[in-house]
Design a protein around this motif. Structure first.
Motif, PDB file in Angstrom:
ATOM      1  N   GLU A  41      46.928  49.053  25.620  1.00 40.41           N
ATOM      2  CA  GLU A  41      45.543  49.538  25.630  1.00 40.41           C
ATOM      3  C   GLU A  41      44.608  48.504  25.019  1.00 40.41           C
ATOM      4  O   GLU A  41      43.508  48.259  25.533  1.00 40.41           O
ATOM      5  N   ASN A  42      45.030  47.913  23.912  1.00 39.69           N
ATOM      6  CA  ASN A  42      44.199  46.908  23.251  1.00 39.69           C
ATOM      7  C   ASN A  42      43.953  45.698  24.141  1.00 39.69           C
ATOM      8  O   ASN A  42      42.865  45.104  24.123  1.00 39.69           O
ATOM      9  N   GLU A  43      44.936  45.328  24.922  1.00 44.88           N
ATOM     10  CA  GLU A  43      44.767  44.183  25.819  1.00 44.88           C
ATOM     11  C   GLU A  43      43.785  44.497  26.945  1.00 44.88           C
ATOM     12  O   GLU A  43      42.999  43.643  27.353  1.00 44.88           O
ATOM     13  N   VAL A  44      43.833  45.718  27.460  1.00 47.07           N
ATOM     14  CA  VAL A  44      42.851  46.126  28.484  1.00 47.07           C
ATOM     15  C   VAL A  44      41.456  46.165  27.880  1.00 47.07           C
ATOM     16  O   VAL A  44      40.482  45.694  28.476  1.00 47.07           O
ATOM     17  N   TYR A  45      41.364  46.722  26.677  1.00 46.86           N
ATOM     18  CA  TYR A  45      40.072  46.779  25.982  1.00 46.86           C
ATOM     19  C   TYR A  45      39.498  45.376  25.815  1.00 46.86           C
ATOM     20  O   TYR A  45      38.302  45.143  26.017  1.00 46.86           O
ATOM     21  N   ALA A  46      40.354  44.420  25.472  1.00 43.26           N
ATOM     22  CA  ALA A  46      39.899  43.049  25.220  1.00 43.26           C
ATOM     23  C   ALA A  46      39.380  42.366  26.481  1.00 43.26           C
ATOM     24  O   ALA A  46      38.516  41.482  26.412  1.00 43.26           O
ATOM     25  N   ILE A  47      39.884  42.763  27.645  1.00 44.82           N
ATOM     26  CA  ILE A  47      39.397  42.183  28.896  1.00 44.82           C
ATOM     27  C   ILE A  47      37.886  42.367  29.015  1.00 44.82           C
ATOM     28  O   ILE A  47      37.148  41.451  29.395  1.00 44.82           O
ATOM     29  N   ILE A  48      37.424  43.549  28.669  1.00 43.18           N
ATOM     30  CA  ILE A  48      35.987  43.846  28.739  1.00 43.18           C
ATOM     31  C   ILE A  48      35.262  43.300  27.511  1.00 43.18           C
ATOM     32  O   ILE A  48      34.198  42.684  27.618  1.00 43.18           O
ATOM     33  N   ALA A  49      35.832  43.515  26.345  1.00 44.54           N
ATOM     34  CA  ALA A  49      35.170  43.119  25.094  1.00 44.54           C
ATOM     35  C   ALA A  49      34.928  41.617  25.023  1.00 44.54           C
ATOM     36  O   ALA A  49      33.953  41.163  24.410  1.00 44.54           O
ATOM     37  N   ASP A  50      35.810  40.843  25.637  1.00 45.70           N
ATOM     38  CA  ASP A  50      35.678  39.383  25.587  1.00 45.70           C
ATOM     39  C   ASP A  50      34.655  38.842  26.573  1.00 45.70           C
ATOM     40  O   ASP A  50      34.274  37.669  26.495  1.00 45.70           O
TER      41      ASP A  50
ATOM     42  N   LYS B  33      29.143  47.990  26.978  1.00 45.93           N
ATOM     43  CA  LYS B  33      30.063  48.153  28.103  1.00 45.93           C
ATOM     44  C   LYS B  33      31.530  48.175  27.663  1.00 45.93           C
ATOM     45  O   LYS B  33      32.423  48.312  28.488  1.00 45.93           O
ATOM     46  N   HIS B  34      31.780  48.036  26.374  1.00 47.08           N
ATOM     47  CA  HIS B  34      33.159  48.074  25.888  1.00 47.08           C
ATOM     48  C   HIS B  34      33.766  49.457  26.122  1.00 47.08           C
ATOM     49  O   HIS B  34      33.056  50.469  26.117  1.00 47.08           O
ATOM     50  N   LEU B  35      35.065  49.497  26.290  1.00 45.30           N
ATOM     51  CA  LEU B  35      35.753  50.741  26.640  1.00 45.30           C
ATOM     52  C   LEU B  35      35.983  51.616  25.409  1.00 45.30           C
ATOM     53  O   LEU B  35      37.122  51.954  25.052  1.00 45.30           O
ATOM     54  N   ASP B  36      34.881  52.000  24.776  1.00 37.74           N
ATOM     55  CA  ASP B  36      34.965  52.801  23.551  1.00 37.74           C
ATOM     56  C   ASP B  36      35.367  54.242  23.823  1.00 37.74           C
ATOM     57  O   ASP B  36      35.666  54.998  22.898  1.00 37.74           O
ATOM     58  N   GLY B  37      35.325  54.633  25.102  1.00 29.57           N
ATOM     59  CA  GLY B  37      35.809  55.966  25.470  1.00 29.57           C
ATOM     60  C   GLY B  37      37.320  56.001  25.648  1.00 29.57           C
ATOM     61  O   GLY B  37      37.909  57.070  25.842  1.00 29.57           O
ATOM     62  N   GLY B  38      37.965  54.833  25.572  1.00 27.49           N
ATOM     63  CA  GLY B  38      39.419  54.781  25.621  1.00 27.49           C
ATOM     64  C   GLY B  38      39.982  54.159  26.885  1.00 27.49           C
ATOM     65  O   GLY B  38      39.315  54.054  27.910  1.00 27.49           O
ATOM     66  N   VAL B  39      41.222  53.718  26.768  1.00 26.56           N
ATOM     67  CA  VAL B  39      42.012  53.225  27.896  1.00 26.56           C
ATOM     68  C   VAL B  39      43.228  54.129  28.022  1.00 26.56           C
ATOM     69  O   VAL B  39      43.956  54.346  27.043  1.00 26.56           O
ATOM     70  N   TYR B  40      43.446  54.670  29.214  1.00 24.32           N
ATOM     71  CA  TYR B  40      44.514  55.650  29.396  1.00 24.32           C
ATOM     72  C   TYR B  40      45.373  55.246  30.598  1.00 24.32           C
ATOM     73  O   TYR B  40      44.853  55.068  31.708  1.00 24.32           O
ATOM     74  N   PHE B  41      46.671  55.103  30.362  1.00 27.64           N
ATOM     75  CA  PHE B  41      47.590  54.722  31.436  1.00 27.64           C
ATOM     76  C   PHE B  41      48.082  55.971  32.166  1.00 27.64           C
ATOM     77  O   PHE B  41      48.480  56.964  31.537  1.00 27.64           O
ATOM     78  N   VAL B  42      48.026  55.934  33.483  1.00 28.29           N
ATOM     79  CA  VAL B  42      48.467  57.054  34.323  1.00 28.29           C
ATOM     80  C   VAL B  42      49.389  56.517  35.415  1.00 28.29           C
ATOM     81  O   VAL B  42      49.377  55.318  35.731  1.00 28.29           O
ATOM     82  N   ASP B  43      50.164  57.417  36.009  1.00 26.68           N
ATOM     83  CA  ASP B  43      51.080  57.008  37.079  1.00 26.68           C
ATOM     84  C   ASP B  43      50.338  56.734  38.377  1.00 26.68           C
ATOM     85  O   ASP B  43      50.741  55.881  39.180  1.00 26.68           O
ATOM     86  N   GLU B  44      49.249  57.485  38.604  1.00 29.22           N
ATOM     87  CA  GLU B  44      48.454  57.289  39.820  1.00 29.22           C
ATOM     88  C   GLU B  44      47.063  57.860  39.617  1.00 29.22           C
ATOM     89  O   GLU B  44      46.831  58.707  38.742  1.00 29.22           O
ATOM     90  N   LEU B  45      46.127  57.377  40.406  1.00 24.47           N
ATOM     91  CA  LEU B  45      44.766  57.892  40.398  1.00 24.47           C
ATOM     92  C   LEU B  45      44.607  58.923  41.506  1.00 24.47           C
ATOM     93  O   LEU B  45      45.219  58.777  42.573  1.00 24.47           O
ATOM     94  N   PRO B  46      43.792  59.950  41.287  1.00 23.82           N
ATOM     95  CA  PRO B  46      43.529  60.912  42.369  1.00 23.82           C
ATOM     96  C   PRO B  46      42.766  60.238  43.507  1.00 23.82           C
ATOM     97  O   PRO B  46      41.757  59.566  43.275  1.00 23.82           O
TER      98      PRO B  46
END
Length: 546
Positions: A491-500, A506-519
């Protein structure tokens, strides 16, 4: 001020009170500004720098406006040449704005926060002849203009740098101030005064042209001419900042600051300057109502807080009334695309009708269109809001296709918002049909963040949506991510993609959540409202420690 809304049951259209505004197509809005600055009370202070205490009177603003206009012309600025402003608030930005209007040069304001965030796209579009910017972003602006091949003259606003002229150099005496006349314009409805930024329905920023006639209409309204001492933290990038800068030419005294909003600074300015009218987003209101000073500070001068740019929780209205019962919280419905507001609440209306955005302003019309049938809706029926005001924005800058698609065949702007009218003619907005959302007033385009996230080889799919934070009273960006098979990413690495790469809002302050698939739809499109429900659930669980 309380308006009334009339519903035509046959046409299924809601009407605000009739407007008595008459357009004189040859009127330059600059003539009205100079006329107002030249009437009685020439020595009345109309603008105060809240950081330094420095003041400007009507006479001083008028003199600087004329000198700035004449010096711009001397430097070769012609009618329709664009002037960009990328700066925090400053005393001389007001006469610069007025001067540009007077000589018929459109002003394109940007925010210093957006300098590293797609600013080249906007500069490439409007191609300004002059750019006025803060010294701390000047080098970045210079590099950007070089990269896009833009030959423009750069001025500093908040200080001086070797090799660059300061905005102050345009305020020097010309010796011919008494002979100055504003530029003649052919049609006030088609002559652009301000080019404001907006997200647009595709997620890419568009530039919206606001005419001289639009501002003539805006400031013919009595609510714009009340003698308030007003405070707004908005820069010229926001329409609220434009309004705050123009209103001193009429009745208001404006207090401004170069500093970002904080509850402490808000209280300091309100108490010191006896602020009567505050203009800002819900997140700022939430911050000062939740602070320790709320119950202690003397805010007896504050008569009204006009809150725009997001949903207002009823608890904010209740808290304000509890600690400061003489102060009314107001709101309204509007957007940059139409050039301002279409509805407004009456004083104390939000206490009884917390979801209302008020009744229609003079000259405004609305219809509610069913998402299912495409037909006009009646009272109490929810649909998409279509809005029409007497003097709308001209359209998107050099984008006739986008302009045409933004309006229906009857000239109504298609808002992308969902709502309905109650039996009393109050407009209730229930949500956004658009994908774009705002974090403390700043627009966020999901596609931009998704494009960056998906570049990671460890990520298969990503969808960015908003999650609502009831403490911050704003929408926060969140991402649902599907990993590539046999790949690892945190999650931290995904967050850093945007933060950097992008600004803090625009930072992902609402969270990063891993899922098996998107609807997905059968055609393979992400069903965003389902993604948003999932993200909101994950966010609430995380806040509760689950």
């Amino acid at each position: 001020m309380q308006y009334s809304t009339r519903f035509d049951a046959n046409k299924k259209v809601w009407f605000g009170p009739s407007s008595d505004f008459k357009i004189d197509k040859q009127t330059n809005f600059g003539d009205i500004l100079l006329e107002n600055l030249n009437d009685t009370d020439a020595e009345r202070v109309i603008q105060i720098n809240g950081d330094t205490g420095e003041t400007l009177t009507k006479a001083e603003v008028r003199k600087r406006t004329i000198r700035c206009a004449q010096n711009l012309i001397r430097l070769g600025c012609k009618q329709n040449d664009c002037i960009s402003i990328i700066s925090r608030n400053h005393h001389n930005l007001t006469p610069l704005l007025y001067a540009a209007i007077c000589i018929g040069s459109p002003v394109s304001p940007l925010d210093v926060v957006t300098v590293k965030d797609g600013i080249s796209l906007i500069l490439q579009r409007v191609r300004p002849t002059f750019i006025f910017c803060d010294s701390d972003v000047l080098q970045t602006i210079k590099e950007t203009t070089t990269d896009i091949g833009l030959n423009t003259k750069l001025f500093t606003v908040n200080g001086s740098l070797n090799g660059f002229d300061s905005i102050d150099s345009l305020m020097v005496e010309t010796g011919t101030e008494d002979s100055f006349v504003c530029a003649k314009i052919a049609d006030a409805c088609l002559q652009t005064a301000v080019i404001s930024c907006s997200s647009g329905s595709t997620g890419l920023p568009k530039s919206i042209c606001m005419s001289h006639a639009l501002f003539l209409n805006m400031f013919s309204n009595r609510i714009s001419q009340f003698p308030f001492i007003s405070l707004s933290f908005s820069s010229l990038y926001w329409l609220s900042g434009i309004w705050a800068s123009i209103s001193p030419a009429f009745k208001n005294t404006r207090i401004f600051t170069t500093k970002p909003f904080s509850a402490e600074l808000f209280y300091e300015l309100v108490v010191k300057h006896k602020i009567q009218f505050f203009f800002g987003p819900p997140c700022q209101m939430q911050a000062f109502l939740k602070s320790e000073q709320c119950a202690k500070a003397d805010l007896s001068s504050l008569l009204a807080c006009f809150i725009i740019g997001g949903f207002i929780p009823s608890v904010l209205v209740q808290t304000l009334k509890k600690f400061h019962p003489k102060c009314s919280m107001l709101t309204g419905y509007g957007m940059t695309e139409i050039g301002g507001g279409a509805s407004c609440t009456a004083p104390n209306e939000l206490e009884e009708y917390p979801n209302s955005v008020g009744r229609l302003v003079p000259g405004a019309k609305m219809k509610i269109i069913s998402e299912k049938t495409g037909e006009k809706c009646g009272i109490g029926k929810e649909g998409e809001i279509y809005v029409k005001i007497p003097v709308p924005a001209i359209g998107y800058y050099k984008d006739e296709t986008a302009t045409r698609s933004a309006y229906d065949s009857e000239g109504y702007f298609i808002s992308g918002d969902l709502g309905y009218f109650d039996e009393s003619g109050r407009l209730i907005v229930v949500g956004r049909k658009k994908e774009i959302f705002k974090n403390c007033g700043f627009s966020i385009w999901p596609a931009e963040l998704e494009d960056l996230i998906i570049k990671s080889p460890a990520i298969k799919e990503a969808s960015v949506v908003s999650v609502y934070d009831d403490e911050a009273v704003t929408d926060l960006p969140a991402a649902l991510v599907v990993k590539q098979d046999n790949c690892s990413i945190t999650e931290n690495e995904v967050y850093a993609i945007i933060a950097d790469q992008l600004p803090s809002y625009k930072h992902l302050d609402g969270g990063v959540y891993f899922v098996d698939e998107l609807p997905m739809t059968p055609s393979g499109k992400v069903i965003r409202y389902k993604v948003q429900k999932m993200a909101q659930k994950f966010y609430q669980q995380r806040k509760c420690g689950l």
